[in-house]
Design an enzyme around this catalytic site. Sequence first.
Site, PDB file in Angstrom:
ATOM      1  N   PHE A  71       0.814  -1.225   0.000  1.00 56.85           N
ATOM      2  CA  PHE A  71       0.000   0.000   0.000  1.00 56.85           C
ATOM      3  C   PHE A  71       0.846   1.273   0.000  1.00 56.85           C
ATOM      4  CE2 PHE A  71       0.996  -0.016   4.507  1.00 56.85           C
ATOM      5  CZ  PHE A  71       1.080   1.336   4.812  1.00 56.85           C
ATOM      6  N   LYS A  77      -0.937  -7.796  -8.838  1.00 57.20           N
ATOM      7  CA  LYS A  77      -1.944  -7.676  -7.779  1.00 57.20           C
ATOM      8  C   LYS A  77      -1.500  -6.545  -6.852  1.00 57.20           C
ATOM      9  CE  LYS A  77      -2.722  -8.904  -3.739  1.00 57.20           C
ATOM     10  NZ  LYS A  77      -3.372  -7.643  -3.401  1.00 57.20           N
ATOM     11  N   GLU A 125      -4.869  -3.864  -2.128  1.00 54.80           N
ATOM     12  CA  GLU A 125      -6.308  -3.631  -2.212  1.00 54.80           C
ATOM     13  C   GLU A 125      -6.711  -2.396  -1.407  1.00 54.80           C
ATOM     14  OE1 GLU A 125      -4.734  -5.917  -0.653  1.00 54.80           O
ATOM     15  OE2 GLU A 125      -5.682  -6.448   1.252  1.00 54.80           O
ATOM     16  N   ARG A 126      -5.758  -1.803  -0.675  1.00 55.18           N
ATOM     17  CA  ARG A 126      -6.044  -0.578   0.086  1.00 55.18           C
ATOM     18  C   ARG A 126      -6.120   0.639  -0.847  1.00 55.18           C
ATOM     19  NH1 ARG A 126      -8.261   1.478   2.511  1.00 55.18           N
ATOM     20  NH2 ARG A 126      -6.933   3.290   2.875  1.00 55.18           N
ATOM     21  N   SER A 142       5.567  -7.049   4.152  1.00 51.11           N
ATOM     22  CA  SER A 142       6.182  -7.278   5.464  1.00 51.11           C
ATOM     23  C   SER A 142       6.989  -8.576   5.436  1.00 51.11           C
ATOM     24  CB  SER A 142       5.112  -7.356   6.530  1.00 51.11           C
ATOM     25  OG  SER A 142       4.365  -8.537   6.346  1.00 51.11           O
ATOM     26  N   CYS A 190       9.670   1.824   3.390  1.00 52.19           N
ATOM     27  CA  CYS A 190      10.601   0.791   3.835  1.00 52.19           C
ATOM     28  C   CYS A 190      12.030   1.322   3.890  1.00 52.19           C
ATOM     29  CB  CYS A 190      10.520  -0.445   2.942  1.00 52.19           C
ATOM     30  SG  CYS A 190      11.048  -0.129   1.272  1.00 52.19           S
ATOM     31  N   GLU A 239       9.414  -2.890  13.175  1.00 49.73           N
ATOM     32  CA  GLU A 239       9.196  -1.839  12.185  1.00 49.73           C
ATOM     33  C   GLU A 239       7.856  -1.181  12.510  1.00 49.73           C
ATOM     34  OE1 GLU A 239       8.551  -3.136   8.110  1.00 49.73           O
ATOM     35  OE2 GLU A 239       9.573  -1.360   7.375  1.00 49.73           O
TER      36      GLU A 239
END
Lengths: 498, 498, 498, 498
Positions: free
Chosen positions: D148, D172, D175-176, D225, D280, D382
């Site tokens: 996201f 893909k 979806e957020r 993640s 990140c 994190e």
Amino acid sequence: MRTIGHLINGKFVADDPRQQDITNPSTNEVVAKVSLASKATVEEAIAAAAAAYPAWRDVPPAKRARIMYRLKELLEQNADKICEMLTREHGKVLNDAMGELQRGIENVEYVCSAPELLKGEHSKNVGPAIDSWSEFQPLGVCAGITPFNFPAMVPLWMWPMAIACGNTFILKPSERDPSSALFIAELGLEAGIPAGVLNVVHGDKEAVDTLLTDKRVQAVSFVGSTPIAEYVYSTGNANGKRVQAFGGAKNHALVMPDADLDNAVSALMGAAYGSCGERCMAISVAVAVGDATADALIEKLQAQIAKLKVGDGMDNGNDMGPLVTRAHLDKVEGYIARGVEEGAELVVDGRGLKVPGFEDGNYLGASLFDRVKPGMAIHSDEIFGPVLCVMRVDTMQEAMDIIDAHEYGNGTCIFTRDGEAARYFSDNIKVGMVGINVPLPVPVAYHSFGGWKRSLFGDLHAYGPDSVRFYTKRKTVTQRWPASGVREGAQFSFPSNN
Amino acid sequence: MRTIGHLINGKFVADDPRQQDITNPSTNEVVAKVSLASKATVEEAIAAAAAAYPAWRDVPPAKRARIMYRLKELLEQNADKICEMLTREHGKVLNDAMGELQRGIENVEYVCSAPELLKGEHSKNVGPAIDSWSEFQPLGVCAGITPFNFPAMVPLWMWPMAIACGNTFILKPSERDPSSALFIAELGLEAGIPAGVLNVVHGDKEAVDTLLTDKRVQAVSFVGSTPIAEYVYSTGNANGKRVQAFGGAKNHALVMPDADLDNAVSALMGAAYGSCGERCMAISVAVAVGDATADALIEKLQAQIAKLKVGDGMDNGNDMGPLVTRAHLDKVEGYIARGVEEGAELVVDGRGLKVPGFEDGNYLGASLFDRVKPGMAIHSDEIFGPVLCVMRVDTMQEAMDIIDAHEYGNGTCIFTRDGEAARYFSDNIKVGMVGINVPLPVPVAYHSFGGWKRSLFGDLHAYGPDSVRFYTKRKTVTQRWPASGVREGAQFSFPSNN
Amino acid sequence: MRTIGHLINGKFVADDPRQQDITNPSTNEVVAKVSLASKATVEEAIAAAAAAYPAWRDVPPAKRARIMYRLKELLEQNADKICEMLTREHGKVLNDAMGELQRGIENVEYVCSAPELLKGEHSKNVGPAIDSWSEFQPLGVCAGITPFNFPAMVPLWMWPMAIACGNTFILKPSERDPSSALFIAELGLEAGIPAGVLNVVHGDKEAVDTLLTDKRVQAVSFVGSTPIAEYVYSTGNANGKRVQAFGGAKNHALVMPDADLDNAVSALMGAAYGSCGERCMAISVAVAVGDATADALIEKLQAQIAKLKVGDGMDNGNDMGPLVTRAHLDKVEGYIARGVEEGAELVVDGRGLKVPGFEDGNYLGASLFDRVKPGMAIHSDEIFGPVLCVMRVDTMQEAMDIIDAHEYGNGTCIFTRDGEAARYFSDNIKVGMVGINVPLPVPVAYHSFGGWKRSLFGDLHAYGPDSVRFYTKRKTVTQRWPASGVREGAQFSFPSNN
Amino acid sequence: MRTIGHLINGKFVADDPRQQDITNPSTNEVVAKVSLASKATVEEAIAAAAAAYPAWRDVPPAKRARIMYRLKELLEQNADKICEMLTREHGKVLNDAMGELQRGIENVEYVCSAPELLKGEHSKNVGPAIDSWSEFQPLGVCAGITPFNFPAMVPLWMWPMAIACGNTFILKPSERDPSSALFIAELGLEAGIPAGVLNVVHGDKEAVDTLLTDKRVQAVSFVGSTPIAEYVYSTGNANGKRVQAFGGAKNHALVMPDADLDNAVSALMGAAYGSCGERCMAISVAVAVGDATADALIEKLQAQIAKLKVGDGMDNGNDMGPLVTRAHLDKVEGYIARGVEEGAELVVDGRGLKVPGFEDGNYLGASLFDRVKPGMAIHSDEIFGPVLCVMRVDTMQEAMDIIDAHEYGNGTCIFTRDGEAARYFSDNIKVGMVGINVPLPVPVAYHSFGGWKRSLFGDLHAYGPDSVRFYTKRKTVTQRWPASGVREGAQFSFPSNN
């Protein structure tokens, strides 16, 4: 009457006393005049390029490259306009002009890879805690001198890469057909090239000599005939410049008995007669192995030539337009006469062609010689016209010996189905660009263009990877940091604070 | 008296009428005579190299490289013998000779990578079912002309790579100290180089001119002084050869106020006085930023110079041996006198040194000038002796301007702890090889050696990756296979069998 | 009875309670015992490698590479001794062992290029005054697990490159024939590899699992069968390791109607029966296009097989030695029986061969099946014995479909004279290593080895350029130096001193 | 309410029964619904990609790349629209969105170099008349699963290169915030990517698992993640796929006593709080060497934080927008509370912030901890929020030990003026991307992105040169042509004709 001026430091300049006519080869009407730069005018361009250099070298390569992406877009948007300029001044058929421009655009595409191409080599620990790396730094002011036959493409071999590498540039296009090169340079400025980074001057020997002798010019790229190439190379070198000078060609196609002849003939037609043979990669000699091969080849070529349409380049229905000038037409016709005198068999004679509505154009039909021999002028000289010579040999080795003995070594090709023949040929032939069933083996933009023997003076080829090396010089840095700096300092001093 | 002959086609030849003495610089005794090749002798070598070429070019690169692995072994096994030759004829201390040889061996090591280095670029589908690739093919007969100061190393920059690339070679080493180069060539033959592939001729201008003008020689590598380099470059080019010619140097060390001075002084001592300063990468000028820096530098240099041991090179306890010849000693002493005349401050005067037992040797002690200025001959000329000039400037930029304004641009270095200063210096300085706290930034064997400005004539640097490009020419092949060959044939014909 | 021990931290260790017999395949006599490492012993080796790592990573690559030059010499000097070890424990004929060793030495040669291969990419000015470069840093402790069939070569694919890249290493050679790998490791230490940098342990699943699960091991290279390769890959990955695992093969030769059949048959004989077919690149299937091709192929193969000499590997007059173990012989014979059951035509049956004087050896003659079909076990499984299957198809496409449908995709080759057929095949076939008229297209040491489909688990191939990437990890550094450091400081402060 | 559908085979599909809300983080209003793909829908996309593959792989790379030039233009023309999508769904400030998009465009620019990047290595004469070369062939159907936090950029790391290499692709996106990725894919099709070559599906674990297990998918790139990355890596590998999976990070900045602190603080503000720390590569820990450094750092950070503007991302006057979701806000606030509990000193507490007019938004002010210690959750985990932790150490080595001991090794940086400290740090730190005075050392598009330790599962990094290797597999061809083909044939047969 429009006067075509120079583009210096972002502005048009055209106050030289000397001018020259630009004619339409299809009619021989004067369509414009071009200003011929004096020494002073060229020096003005050099000064502009020198002044623009320090800031431009420090622009990150990725930003410099980004301008080239934009230039590609502008070239595509203005393609029709550029091609009309090409046809009007050079004579080639519009479709052919579009092919030329497309090749030029592909060179611009390759230049977009500059950040990748400019990577140096980094070695960690060449000694204990010593590192070393190479940087490819720009040269400074570079110049390009380009020929009439590819007025749009050849400049695009040069200045986009030179500029993307951090150099500034002065282009002297052919004074015969300068409009497209000048317009493309304008597009370069529109794309974001700063004023002074790219300059265009038109001119003759005075301009060329100024570029070759001025100490501020660091490098010169030249494409033209071999005698001039040699002059440019030695004069530029004597004046401390890096030079690459591309000269003439006589490209042979070797036709083996097992070749797919229909395919070969179709390929040869375009390679020999396309753009009236005014290409340094044109095939001007077909060497047939065996009389059976030669006979069939001649027969099929004759049939194809009969269908060839010659006429005004603005009509895409034509296969061939006029030659570039009346003087050049006379020269090519002279070679045909000389071929006959020397004993070659003129199978198809293209002389005397009249194109209705263009009776004053420099027209010459496709011409075909059989039984050409080494020693004839039509074999030893570059004719640069629509004249294909067929030679007959008994063996592949004999054909290769003829090719290897020729003064030029630009391009060549072989037609065969046989893997071994192709490999032997491409390995051993003394020519820089080799086609296997490919008649015009012009390397794609991400490879490099260059002939052998007296077709090229210089170590590095044009465009592609070699051009990055040509337009940069290597700097090697070796680095060691003395110990007991802040790192150990910190270790010693801080514990006492606690 | 031993006469040193030529190595041609695997055999020793020494029947030239002209000979020259080889003297031991430590005593000026004649230790041998060297045969000076006539034009005919050189042509014999060229003929041998030309005859050996066709077979050698077809030997797979991996096999050619394998000989270089073996050569490395032989060089290591014969290191003591080679170093004695070096010391006896050149004068440098044995340890220093060993350092030279080690650098030469590292070049041979790099050449072992030839199969990797000769890889071309392969592009699948440059068009539909059309492939294209580049090959780096050998040139043919190549020649190398090498200087007296690195009699073993510089030849090893040249012929191992040239030969591994598939060329054949003629080496003309310095006629002052030719033994090591000749012996190493013998080791090359012992390692497996076929007769004729590597040849050695000794000589003077007659030999050089023959190499530069004979049409069979395709390329020449030269290391020496700038005037000769320029002559070699233009003469070779005019005769259709590829040439790289390495000339003179005047290498500056920039000493910043934050430098680790002890480290810098230690580094400068070796860089300035090692091998009596007879190195093209020697530091001959130290530019100190700020008087405080300069004062401290001078003080520490004086202290170190006082400890320097000068004497016969066969004694590894010495730091410096004699200069190469009496004539060269006179020339260097002349520069010292001239420096004094021109107003520089001679802090340490090395003249008048007598080494007990070697009173006739060409000895000169380490000499140090302070307050040297641009325009003095000791700054503008390459002295090639143990003379270090200190210049004083107020700012880093002033130092860089002095360096950039100098005719030569071979090597330079900066002493600092500061990342930014180092980066600014290495980015902007107009010199080809840059050291950061590294006094002699000679690139390691897997990078390339080359100066800028009038230190190098030619596009490509010596040894390392560039040497692969220098000793090969690019050939680009474009391949398309006509359809309807055996593949479709098989498809069509076989179903009818069922 | 000699016990073969482990080499850990420079010393031999062999106190494990478990041992296994080593037999001579030609006689089935026990020639030695090998110690099978416990978990604790393997952990001792890992600890040694981990301890040796920090110092080794900091040794300059050129110094690490220099050891490999020395190793090459030692391998050549000890070649006969190594080959005898190979033949005694594996069974292959001495000449064949020498071929294996030579390939291994070529890998060592390539590793000598490490300084060149480890170069990172350096980019000047990725932003204004910001530079960025990549470094390829070692991983730490690496392990290699190698198969019985190339006991000397496959370890040399792995540890020389791993070590030259700065890693330390633990080799677990096949416990069937470990002597040569162990001896070569000793030569590595003799060449200069420090104790602990290279370690050898023998063992079985316990040793393998320890290597795969211990957190200190960073990477594992494996060569063996596909099921074990898959286990090694998933287990190693699950334990945070980088893994490349090479598995089984079924290599097809496609024989076109235009092939030079004598040449193809000669090539197939070696490729199918050399080393008893116990090679992952052996050709075990020949697919003939057209019955005429197949009939001629079978006939010529039969004639050649009749001349094949099978016997003790110590006699270079033999073409084939024994299979590695009795169990493996039984398995291969089982496949022959099964092929007959499944309907293939057994043209030559090698079973039942007795070699005089070696009646207890694991001998099997060359065997040849005709009319093999997809679905038969002799086609779907890797037999790893001297059994060649001929399949008949009507078209080239049918042959390619069979190859593409197979589980394995290691190697394949085509025999043809036709350029187009070769290009179509090599472009489209789903196999990683393709030969065109080359039966065993094992890439040379400066290219990389790797199959497709279930012949390789992992992204990167073995040896060659890929192995450098496998044994290093990329680090990218981006650097900007803050301004107003010593450079401007100097500019500001010094003028006030005047 | 708009429903965001899948893009399959060039058409929009959105008939899945399951849907999910998309909210504006600044208001928590639902702005759209996204269709969650079922297994069947994903399989439809896979089928489309598989069907499109054979034709696409044969399109010349230069033509594939040409689409990317066009895509770059379209992205630039549609930049504002894309950035609005990003801000509306993700929350980041428009300027920041533009920075993200620019990075994505730079990846597309790099992909334009595909013809250069796909060059294989060509070796002439690996044996006598045997050539060998490598080709980098596409894999087939590839998939990308993206996070996201960079909804536009991370997809552009993946599919442009995958597609330019000849693969087909299924993306893909998160979806957020899927709108920008979907729209950019449409632009890809508009630029010329054929239907089926690029497909987009939205979904959750069902979609991911389908991509990970379907045999037709050859490779998967993932960013997210660490626990999911590990799952994706092992599941994909177990299903025969090539996988690269990028996981979490905890990036430390090391601040040395000699750092230019104003510069460092300015850099840290952006690196810690930009995009709310949801990057990140965000710096979430500053390690100060010495209390004096730490005290000054804290003081300057506090002053800067006080000036920070937090508010709706559509207003470019703001420095920080809202967090992505309410759930994520709760999680980050939980970490702040836990930090206080564990004994860290909360110098600035950003909790409880209310933005006028956006009271329901997921807002959190910049937060700053001092005296953070290893072992605290705010150090080991994190957080992915605007929380900067300052740690205090006495020595540089202590700082490096903390960084090296951390689970993650994505990025890190050092602030210093000292060349030696910088070199020691970048050489030894166990982190994949290192900045020297560069706070966010994200490699530029022509280098590659990848962390070490548990920040990356896989051998090859994202984008840049490594991505070419990830999206292609090596094929090595070895070629020899049998003699006595047409070449010798011609020689033998023709003389008889004379």
